[in-house]
Design an enzyme around this catalytic site. Structure first.
Site, mmCIF file in Angstrom:
data_model
loop_
_atom_site.group_PDB
_atom_site.id
_atom_site.type_symbol
_atom_site.label_atom_id
_atom_site.label_comp_id
_atom_site.label_asym_id
_atom_site.label_seq_id
_atom_site.Cartn_x
_atom_site.Cartn_y
_atom_site.Cartn_z
ATOM 1 N N VAL A 63 0.807 -1.226 0.000
ATOM 2 C CA VAL A 63 0.000 0.000 0.000
ATOM 3 C C VAL A 63 0.843 1.282 0.000
ATOM 4 C CG1 VAL A 63 -2.085 -1.090 0.913
ATOM 5 C CG2 VAL A 63 -0.450 -0.071 2.511
ATOM 6 N N SER A 142 1.478 5.828 17.010
ATOM 7 C CA SER A 142 2.245 5.175 18.075
ATOM 8 C C SER A 142 2.513 6.191 19.178
ATOM 9 C CB SER A 142 3.585 4.699 17.502
ATOM 10 O OG SER A 142 4.472 4.371 18.544
ATOM 11 N N TYR A 154 10.868 7.092 12.804
ATOM 12 C CA TYR A 154 9.610 6.379 13.082
ATOM 13 C C TYR A 154 8.639 7.268 13.875
ATOM 14 C CZ TYR A 154 6.410 2.843 15.025
ATOM 15 O OH TYR A 154 5.294 2.125 15.408
ATOM 16 N N LYS A 158 5.067 8.823 12.544
ATOM 17 C CA LYS A 158 3.792 8.581 13.226
ATOM 18 C C LYS A 158 3.151 9.910 13.634
ATOM 19 C CE LYS A 158 3.394 4.056 13.184
ATOM 20 N NZ LYS A 158 2.428 3.437 12.265
ATOM 21 N N ILE A 187 3.327 -2.838 22.382
ATOM 22 C CA ILE A 187 2.409 -3.981 22.284
ATOM 23 C C ILE A 187 3.235 -5.191 21.835
ATOM 24 C CG2 ILE A 187 0.350 -4.919 21.132
ATOM 25 C CD1 ILE A 187 -0.366 -2.451 22.766
HETATM 26 N N1 LIG Z 1 3.610 -3.402 18.402
HETATM 27 C C1 LIG Z 1 3.840 -2.214 18.925
HETATM 28 O O1 LIG Z 1 4.489 -2.090 19.967
HETATM 29 C C2 LIG Z 1 3.261 -0.984 18.255
HETATM 30 C C3 LIG Z 1 3.161 0.175 19.034
HETATM 31 C C4 LIG Z 1 2.650 1.329 18.462
HETATM 32 C C5 LIG Z 1 2.244 1.330 17.143
HETATM 33 N N2 LIG Z 1 2.365 0.183 16.391
HETATM 34 C C6 LIG Z 1 1.903 0.241 14.999
HETATM 35 O O2 LIG Z 1 0.900 -0.723 14.822
HETATM 36 C C7 LIG Z 1 0.842 -1.107 13.461
HETATM 37 C C8 LIG Z 1 0.864 -2.613 13.367
HETATM 38 O O3 LIG Z 1 2.119 -3.072 13.823
HETATM 39 P P1 LIG Z 1 2.337 -4.437 14.573
HETATM 40 O O4 LIG Z 1 3.029 -4.137 15.846
HETATM 41 O O5 LIG Z 1 1.108 -5.236 14.585
HETATM 42 O O6 LIG Z 1 3.484 -5.091 13.646
HETATM 43 P P2 LIG Z 1 3.442 -6.100 12.423
HETATM 44 O O7 LIG Z 1 3.021 -7.452 12.901
HETATM 45 O O8 LIG Z 1 4.775 -5.972 11.786
HETATM 46 O O9 LIG Z 1 2.307 -5.537 11.469
HETATM 47 C C9 LIG Z 1 2.541 -4.682 10.371
HETATM 48 C C10 LIG Z 1 1.749 -5.229 9.206
HETATM 49 O O10 LIG Z 1 1.751 -4.276 8.148
HETATM 50 C C11 LIG Z 1 1.997 -4.932 6.938
HETATM 51 N N3 LIG Z 1 2.645 -3.958 6.069
HETATM 52 C C12 LIG Z 1 3.768 -3.248 6.331
HETATM 53 N N4 LIG Z 1 4.068 -2.460 5.290
HETATM 54 C C13 LIG Z 1 3.118 -2.669 4.354
HETATM 55 C C14 LIG Z 1 2.884 -2.163 3.055
HETATM 56 N N5 LIG Z 1 3.715 -1.275 2.498
HETATM 57 N N6 LIG Z 1 1.806 -2.599 2.365
HETATM 58 C C15 LIG Z 1 0.965 -3.498 2.917
HETATM 59 N N7 LIG Z 1 1.130 -4.011 4.144
HETATM 60 C C16 LIG Z 1 2.201 -3.612 4.845
HETATM 61 C C17 LIG Z 1 2.861 -6.133 7.283
HETATM 62 O O11 LIG Z 1 2.691 -7.218 6.390
HETATM 63 P P3 LIG Z 1 3.663 -7.464 5.122
HETATM 64 O O12 LIG Z 1 5.054 -7.382 5.630
HETATM 65 O O13 LIG Z 1 3.266 -8.819 4.630
HETATM 66 O O14 LIG Z 1 3.321 -6.397 4.136
HETATM 67 C C18 LIG Z 1 2.309 -6.520 8.647
HETATM 68 O O15 LIG Z 1 1.243 -7.446 8.526
HETATM 69 C C19 LIG Z 1 2.038 -0.431 12.775
HETATM 70 O O16 LIG Z 1 1.606 0.737 12.110
HETATM 71 C C20 LIG Z 1 2.938 -0.080 13.953
HETATM 72 O O17 LIG Z 1 3.782 0.984 13.662
HETATM 73 C C21 LIG Z 1 2.855 -0.973 16.926
#
Ligand SMILES: NC(=O)c1ccc[n+]([C@@H]2O[C@H](COP(=O)([O-])OP(=O)(O)OC[C@H]3O[C@@H](n4cnc5c(N)ncnc54)[C@H](OP(=O)(O)O)[C@@H]3O)[C@@H](O)[C@H]2O)c1
Length: 251
Positions: A63, A142, A154, A158, A187
């Site tokens: 995307v 985030s 990052y 955000k 998370i």
């Molecule tokens: N976990 C935390 O501590 C935390 C805290 C604050 C915010 N967040 C935010 O929460 C969101 C989800 O993160 P998460 O922690 O659940 O990590 P994650 O498991 O790495 O999830 C990110 C997802 O986004 C997809 N993705 C990344 N770039 C993409 C692209 N260009 N096109 C389509 N899909 C894409 C990835 O799949 P593919 O690689 O297959 O594309 C993956 O499924 C992110 O925006 C992250 O910054 C996470």
């Protein structure tokens, strides 16, 4: 009444997968997007087994790529016509910035491409299909956008989402479409933040959280479920921190 349709970027893993599962269990029809087809297929199979046939489908798409997002919009137009919500969850921490200006430029470009452009392209392409009134836009930011943690590119990328939601609100509020941001703290258990962080660092993170624990992807998903619901019609332009309460610095 037909089932609400929700499109979730990055819905194959982590927070996006938890959100896809919860919304499918709650009666929505969910379309998840991600770059890896096999990861999406696995999520669809597992979630469908818990819900009902057709509750969740996927489309492989990067995307951050305008052509891929155009294809998503064509698919959405042909399959659903009208959708109820866009959850812009795709994002990533990017690589470690190097020290040369060229490396630094690349790390900032990567962070903006992964976390900002993804949301901007998908929202722009799918907004014409959002229900009016009743459409919902959610951006996943985030706590790094507020705390400065996790490095400059990052957190700054955000933070751009926290600002952009104001423009989205100005653009769409009169059409009955809301736009909100969720800003989770740490998370664990996702690909971005796998479990198994060194105990010392984990203890330091938890020591600043009033609740005395970290959050879960399911707890983020519950808030997104509310934000995309018809009941959340008077919540717009908000940045909702999901962080268990921050302790004052002297505690
Ligand atoms: N976990 C935390 O501590 C935390 C805290 C604050 C915010 N967040 C935010 O929460 C969101 C989800 O993160 P998460 O922690 O659940 O990590 P994650 O498991 O790495 O999830 C990110 C997802 O986004 C997809 N993705 C990344 N770039 C993409 C692209 N260009 N096109 C389509 N899909 C894409 C990835 O799949 P593919 O690689 O297959 O594309 C993956 O499924 C992110 O925006 C992250 O910054 C996470």
């Amino acid at each position: 009444v037909s089932e609400p349709v929700v499109v979730i970027s990055g819905g194959g893993t982590g927070i996006g997968r938890a959100t896809a599962r919860l919304l499918a269990l709650s009666g929505s029809q969910v379309l998840i997007l991600g770059r890896r087809p096999e990861t999406l297929d696995r999520a669809v199979q597992e979630i469908e087994a818990e819900t009902r046939p057709g509750a969740i489908t996927s489309m492989a798409a990067d995307v951050s790529n305008p052509d891929a997002v155009t294809a998503v919009a064509e698919h959405v137009a042909a399959t659903y016509g009208t959708i109820d919500a866009i959850v812009n969850n795709a994002g990533g921490a990017g690589g470690r910035p190097g020290t040369s200006l060229a490396d630094i430029a690349q790390s900032w470009r990567d962070a903006y491409e992964q976390n900002v452009l993804t949301a901007v392209l998908l929202t722009t392409a799918l907004a014409p299909y959002l229900r009016r009134p009743g459409g919902r836009i959610v951006l996943v930011s985030s706590m790094s956008s507020r705390s400065g943690g996790a490095g400059g590119p990052y957190g700054s990328a955000k933070a751009a989402l926290n600002g952009w939601v104001l423009a989205l609100t100005a653009q769409y509020a009169r059409e009955g479409i809301t736009a909100n941001v969720v800003a989770p703290g740490y998370i664990p258990g996702t690909e971005l933040s796998p479990t198994g962080m060194p105990q010392e660092i984990l203890d330091r993170i938890v020591s600043r959280i009033a609740a005395g624990r970290v959050g879960s992807a399911d707890e983020v998903a519950e808030v997104i479920r509310f934000l995309v619901s018809p009941e959340a019609s008077w919540v717009t332009s908000q940045v909702i921190e999901l962080q268990g309460g921050l302790l004052p610095p002297n505690m």
